[in-house]
Design a protein around this motif. Structure first.
Motif, mmCIF file in Angstrom:
data_model
loop_
_atom_site.group_PDB
_atom_site.id
_atom_site.type_symbol
_atom_site.label_atom_id
_atom_site.label_comp_id
_atom_site.label_asym_id
_atom_site.label_seq_id
_atom_site.Cartn_x
_atom_site.Cartn_y
_atom_site.Cartn_z
ATOM 1 N N LYS A 1 0.895 -1.169 -0.093
ATOM 2 C CA LYS A 1 -0.013 -0.072 0.089
ATOM 3 C C LYS A 1 0.851 1.338 -0.058
ATOM 4 O O LYS A 1 0.613 2.203 -0.626
ATOM 5 C CB LYS A 1 -0.834 -0.095 1.123
ATOM 6 C CG LYS A 1 -1.814 1.250 1.281
ATOM 7 C CD LYS A 1 -2.488 1.136 2.751
ATOM 8 C CE LYS A 1 -3.442 2.304 3.029
ATOM 9 N NZ LYS A 1 -4.150 2.946 1.817
ATOM 10 N N ALA A 2 1.874 1.396 0.806
ATOM 11 C CA ALA A 2 2.730 2.401 0.789
ATOM 12 C C ALA A 2 3.235 2.789 -0.501
ATOM 13 O O ALA A 2 3.761 3.932 -0.743
ATOM 14 C CB ALA A 2 3.720 2.209 1.973
ATOM 15 N N GLU A 3 3.834 1.479 -1.085
ATOM 16 C CA GLU A 3 4.490 1.720 -2.246
ATOM 17 C C GLU A 3 3.528 1.821 -3.518
ATOM 18 O O GLU A 3 3.829 1.977 -4.663
ATOM 19 C CB GLU A 3 5.580 0.508 -2.473
ATOM 20 C CG GLU A 3 6.728 0.599 -1.683
ATOM 21 C CD GLU A 3 7.529 -0.568 -1.462
ATOM 22 O OE1 GLU A 3 7.226 -1.565 -2.277
ATOM 23 O OE2 GLU A 3 8.260 -0.865 -0.525
ATOM 24 N N ASN A 4 2.407 1.810 -3.338
ATOM 25 C CA ASN A 4 1.283 1.728 -4.292
ATOM 26 C C ASN A 4 1.641 0.885 -5.530
ATOM 27 O O ASN A 4 1.477 0.957 -6.708
ATOM 28 C CB ASN A 4 1.406 3.322 -5.056
ATOM 29 C CG ASN A 4 0.015 3.667 -5.687
ATOM 30 O OD1 ASN A 4 -0.910 2.990 -5.600
ATOM 31 N ND2 ASN A 4 0.022 4.513 -6.803
ATOM 32 N N VAL A 5 1.820 -0.515 -5.055
ATOM 33 C CA VAL A 5 2.258 -1.455 -6.175
ATOM 34 C C VAL A 5 1.023 -2.039 -6.899
ATOM 35 O O VAL A 5 -0.086 -2.056 -6.290
ATOM 36 C CB VAL A 5 2.883 -2.637 -5.032
ATOM 37 C CG1 VAL A 5 3.047 -3.742 -6.022
ATOM 38 C CG2 VAL A 5 4.240 -2.224 -4.477
ATOM 39 N N ARG A 6 1.238 -2.503 -8.004
ATOM 40 C CA ARG A 6 0.020 -3.248 -8.840
ATOM 41 C C ARG A 6 0.728 -4.367 -9.016
ATOM 42 O O ARG A 6 1.404 -4.632 -9.984
ATOM 43 C CB ARG A 6 0.035 -2.340 -10.322
ATOM 44 C CG ARG A 6 -0.416 -0.992 -9.786
ATOM 45 C CD ARG A 6 -1.965 -0.934 -9.265
ATOM 46 N NE ARG A 6 -2.364 0.461 -9.364
ATOM 47 C CZ ARG A 6 -2.500 1.347 -8.452
ATOM 48 N NH1 ARG A 6 -1.529 1.053 -7.249
ATOM 49 N NH2 ARG A 6 -2.927 2.807 -8.376
ATOM 50 N N PRO A 7 0.255 -5.433 -8.132
ATOM 51 C CA PRO A 7 0.648 -6.902 -8.206
ATOM 52 C C PRO A 7 0.128 -7.379 -9.845
ATOM 53 O O PRO A 7 -1.048 -7.237 -10.302
ATOM 54 C CB PRO A 7 -0.107 -7.559 -7.123
ATOM 55 C CG PRO A 7 -0.427 -6.549 -6.259
ATOM 56 C CD PRO A 7 -0.602 -5.383 -6.934
ATOM 57 N N GLU A 8 1.045 -8.186 -10.464
ATOM 58 C CA GLU A 8 0.805 -8.822 -11.660
ATOM 59 C C GLU A 8 -0.517 -9.961 -11.393
ATOM 60 O O GLU A 8 -0.324 -10.652 -10.341
ATOM 61 C CB GLU A 8 1.831 -9.549 -12.159
ATOM 62 C CG GLU A 8 1.420 -10.111 -13.686
ATOM 63 C CD GLU A 8 2.614 -10.846 -14.214
ATOM 64 O OE1 GLU A 8 2.488 -11.541 -15.373
ATOM 65 O OE2 GLU A 8 3.982 -10.737 -13.726
ATOM 66 N N LEU A 9 -1.439 -10.009 -12.059
ATOM 67 C CA LEU A 9 -2.600 -10.790 -11.848
ATOM 68 C C LEU A 9 -2.140 -12.330 -12.630
ATOM 69 O O LEU A 9 -1.623 -12.011 -13.803
ATOM 70 C CB LEU A 9 -3.683 -10.420 -12.256
ATOM 71 C CG LEU A 9 -4.170 -9.201 -11.667
ATOM 72 C CD1 LEU A 9 -5.857 -8.801 -11.989
ATOM 73 C CD2 LEU A 9 -4.225 -9.353 -9.865
ATOM 74 N N SER A 10 -2.421 -13.387 -12.243
ATOM 75 C CA SER A 10 -2.476 -14.624 -12.889
ATOM 76 C C SER A 10 -3.748 -15.154 -13.414
ATOM 77 O O SER A 10 -3.891 -16.190 -14.206
ATOM 78 C CB SER A 10 -1.796 -15.788 -11.838
ATOM 79 O OG SER A 10 -2.759 -15.953 -10.990
ATOM 80 N N THR A 11 -4.831 -14.375 -13.209
ATOM 81 C CA THR A 11 -6.193 -14.660 -13.775
ATOM 82 C C THR A 11 -6.715 -13.881 -14.422
ATOM 83 O O THR A 11 -6.437 -12.484 -13.960
ATOM 84 C CB THR A 11 -7.211 -15.420 -12.478
ATOM 85 O OG1 THR A 11 -7.227 -14.457 -11.505
ATOM 86 C CG2 THR A 11 -6.698 -16.693 -12.110
ATOM 87 N N HIS A 12 -7.440 -13.818 -15.457
ATOM 88 C CA HIS A 12 -7.862 -12.801 -16.222
ATOM 89 C C HIS A 12 -9.208 -13.279 -16.817
ATOM 90 O O HIS A 12 -9.811 -14.479 -17.074
ATOM 91 C CB HIS A 12 -7.090 -12.473 -17.331
ATOM 92 C CG HIS A 12 -5.790 -12.071 -16.973
ATOM 93 N ND1 HIS A 12 -5.077 -11.052 -16.416
ATOM 94 C CD2 HIS A 12 -4.842 -12.909 -16.815
ATOM 95 C CE1 HIS A 12 -4.024 -11.083 -16.210
ATOM 96 N NE2 HIS A 12 -3.631 -12.191 -16.298
ATOM 97 N N VAL A 13 -10.509 -12.282 -16.677
ATOM 98 C CA VAL A 13 -11.729 -12.618 -17.340
ATOM 99 C C VAL A 13 -11.530 -12.269 -18.859
ATOM 100 O O VAL A 13 -11.248 -11.112 -19.320
ATOM 101 C CB VAL A 13 -12.701 -11.535 -16.913
ATOM 102 C CG1 VAL A 13 -14.005 -11.660 -17.305
ATOM 103 C CG2 VAL A 13 -12.714 -11.680 -15.022
#
Length: 244
Positions: free
Chosen positions: A137-149
């Motif tokens: 949260k502090a680093e405003n990270v955008r984790p890569e997703l492994s599932t997609h619609v």
């Protein structure tokens, strides 16, 4: 005499040819055509488990335009069919709190379940998970997703579930909401929490999807009420006017 005989023979041949013509087999163009077997067979259902996608449809469900997307993080330390702060056990199955609520929504309204999952693994220990999520949260990270619609356009209503971490959505929710254009769709939030309810996450969803309709009357469930929440889920969904 010969001329008379020739006339008689000519008349006899004409009648004979006419009789033969009436016994001809009809042409293929005049027969009744039957539909091919494939026109009357039951079509095969498409494969729902495509690579990188985990959309789980309700068997016989009627609300195919509804997606129930959720992020859950059941703490894995000491998983021996014992409930904890972030998981619930029902029928011997260990479920994340938000996953449990998502399944309860699906039982009430139908639709497709979709688990928002990340490439990275989160810590299974409670304290380490808190520290890890705080840094994200502090680093405003955008984790890569492994599932997609893969067919988001097929859905008009999206139930969106998540735990409240540090007064905010988990960062994978930011990735999810920035991956898709949900313009014109209805987003219905639901959250599990330890006393903070939604905090300001509904406003955040509105900011990330300004052209979607975000329902403010979402559902929040405290971690201590998860197991007994199915009745509340059913009542809440019905209050939205969405039924099977």
């Amino acid at each position: 005499m010969k001329r008379t005989l020739a006339v008689i023979l000519s008349v006899f041949m004409i009648f004979a040819l006419a009789a033969c013509g009436n016994n001809d087999t009809p042409s293929a163009d005049n027969t009744t055509k039957q539909p091919p077997a494939s026109d009357t067979s039951t079509p095969e259902s498409p494969d729902e488990s495509t690579s990188g996608t985990e959309v789980i449809p309700t068997e016989g469900q009627t609300n195919g335009n509804i997606l129930i997307a959720y992020f859950t993080m059941p703490e894995s330390d000491g998983v021996d069919a014992v409930a904890s702060a972030s998981r619930v056990v029902k029928g011997g199955e260990v479920l994340g709190n938000t996953q449990f609520i998502a399944q309860a929504i699906q039982k009430t309204v139908g639709g497709d379940l979709f688990a928002i999952e990340t490439v990275q693994e989160y810590p299974g220990d409670h304290d380490n998970l808190l520290d890890f999520s705080e840094r994200e949260k502090a680093e405003n990270v955008r984790p890569e997703l492994s599932t997609h619609v893969e067919k988001m356009d097929d859905y008009d209503v999206i139930f969106l579930g998540y735990p409240n971490w540090w007064g905010d959505m988990p960062m994978p929710l930011y990735t999810f909401l920035e991956e898709y254009d949900l313009s014109g769709k209805k987003i219905i939030p639901f959250a599990t929490h330890d006393g903070s309810r939604f905090s300001r996450t509904i406003r955040t969803i509105e900011d990330l999807q300004p052209n979607a309709t975000v329902v403010k009357d979402g559902l929040t469930v405290t971690r201590n009420s998860i197991v007994d929440a199915e009745g509340d889920v059913n009542e809440w969904v019905q209050s939205l006017g969405i039924t099977k």
